[in-house]
Motif scaffolding. Structure first.
Motif, PDB file in Angstrom:
ATOM      1  N   GLY A 160      55.127  14.761  70.527  1.00 46.34           N
ATOM      2  CA  GLY A 160      54.883  15.040  69.127  1.00 46.34           C
ATOM      3  C   GLY A 160      53.660  14.344  68.578  1.00 46.34           C
ATOM      4  N   GLY A 161      53.123  13.408  69.323  1.00 47.75           N
ATOM      5  CA  GLY A 161      51.966  12.662  68.890  1.00 47.75           C
ATOM      6  C   GLY A 161      50.659  13.417  69.098  1.00 47.75           C
ATOM      7  N   SER A 162      49.563  12.751  68.743  1.00 44.47           N
ATOM      8  CA  SER A 162      48.232  13.356  68.832  1.00 44.47           C
ATOM      9  C   SER A 162      47.266  12.410  69.532  1.00 44.47           C
ATOM     10  N   LEU A 163      46.269  13.010  70.145  1.00 44.75           N
ATOM     11  CA  LEU A 163      45.163  12.267  70.747  1.00 44.75           C
ATOM     12  C   LEU A 163      43.895  13.080  70.590  1.00 44.75           C
ATOM     13  N   VAL A 209      52.364  11.597  78.216  1.00 45.39           N
ATOM     14  CA  VAL A 209      53.216  11.888  77.065  1.00 45.39           C
ATOM     15  C   VAL A 209      54.665  11.655  77.474  1.00 45.39           C
ATOM     16  N   SER A 210      55.329  10.763  76.777  1.00 47.01           N
ATOM     17  CA  SER A 210      56.719  10.440  77.104  1.00 47.01           C
ATOM     18  C   SER A 210      57.646  11.121  76.109  1.00 47.01           C
ATOM     19  N   SER A 211      58.841  11.449  76.610  1.00 48.32           N
ATOM     20  CA  SER A 211      59.826  12.147  75.755  1.00 48.32           C
ATOM     21  C   SER A 211      60.686  11.165  74.996  1.00 48.32           C
ATOM     22  N   ASN A 246      47.273  17.988  69.487  1.00 48.27           N
ATOM     23  CA  ASN A 246      48.382  17.724  68.566  1.00 48.27           C
ATOM     24  C   ASN A 246      49.689  18.217  69.168  1.00 48.27           C
ATOM     25  N   SER A 247      50.784  17.761  68.608  1.00 43.93           N
ATOM     26  CA  SER A 247      52.118  18.180  69.065  1.00 43.93           C
ATOM     27  C   SER A 247      52.233  18.064  70.579  1.00 43.93           C
ATOM     28  N   LEU A 248      51.850  16.941  71.093  1.00 37.02           N
ATOM     29  CA  LEU A 248      51.830  16.748  72.542  1.00 37.02           C
ATOM     30  C   LEU A 248      53.236  16.810  73.131  1.00 37.02           C
ATOM     31  N   ARG A 297      47.867  24.206  69.439  1.00 32.85           N
ATOM     32  CA  ARG A 297      48.091  22.753  69.464  1.00 32.85           C
ATOM     33  C   ARG A 297      46.808  21.977  69.735  1.00 32.85           C
ATOM     34  N   PHE A 298      45.937  22.535  70.574  1.00 33.40           N
ATOM     35  CA  PHE A 298      44.696  21.861  70.954  1.00 33.40           C
ATOM     36  C   PHE A 298      43.510  22.567  70.298  1.00 33.40           C
TER      37      PHE A 298
END
Length: 124
Positions: free
Chosen positions: A15-18, A122-124, A84-86, A67-68
């Motif tokens: 759910g995070g972004s980079l 990306v971890s759940s 986004n929304s990783l 998302r990207f």
């Protein structure tokens, strides 16, 4: 001589972004196509997004559409990938690549310039 240097990879929760950056030097032609690829362990290299340095020709893999976002700042000679929304399945080494060859943008064999990669986890 073309040189590509990626940065911005990190470990984030789902759910995070980079935002990844690719600092480019030695690219002289506006017809150069630049793309982001990724490769997870045991999987094939996958085209994520691509665009011409001059603008236009922007493409995304179905798995990241919405998302990207790929963008470029030609004044800074930098290519970006806003993610986004990783999701955990986005975990991979991400590479920046440049090509003057025609063909399918997802065909990694047509790119003759690559960066060293930046890891996204990306971890759940």
């Amino acid at each position: 001589q073309v040189q590509l240097v990626e940065s911005g990879g990190a470990s984030v929760q789902a759910g995070g972004s980079l935002r990844l950056s690719c600092a480019a030097s030695g690219i002289a032609y506006s017809e150069t196509y630049m793309a982001w690829f990724r490769q997870a362990p045991g999987k094939e290299r996958e085209g994520v997004a691509g665009t011409y340095i001059s603008g236009g020709g922007t493409r995304y893999a179905d798995s990241v559409k919405g998302r990207f976002t790929i963008s470029r700042d030609n004044a800074k000679n930098t290519l970006y990938l806003q993610m986004n929304s990783l999701k955990p399945e986005d975990t991979a080494m991400y590479y920046c690549a440049a090509s003057l060859s025609g063909g399918t943008w997802t065909d990694w064999r047509k790119y003759n310039n690559w960066g060293q990669g930046t890891q996204v986890t990306v971890s759940s």
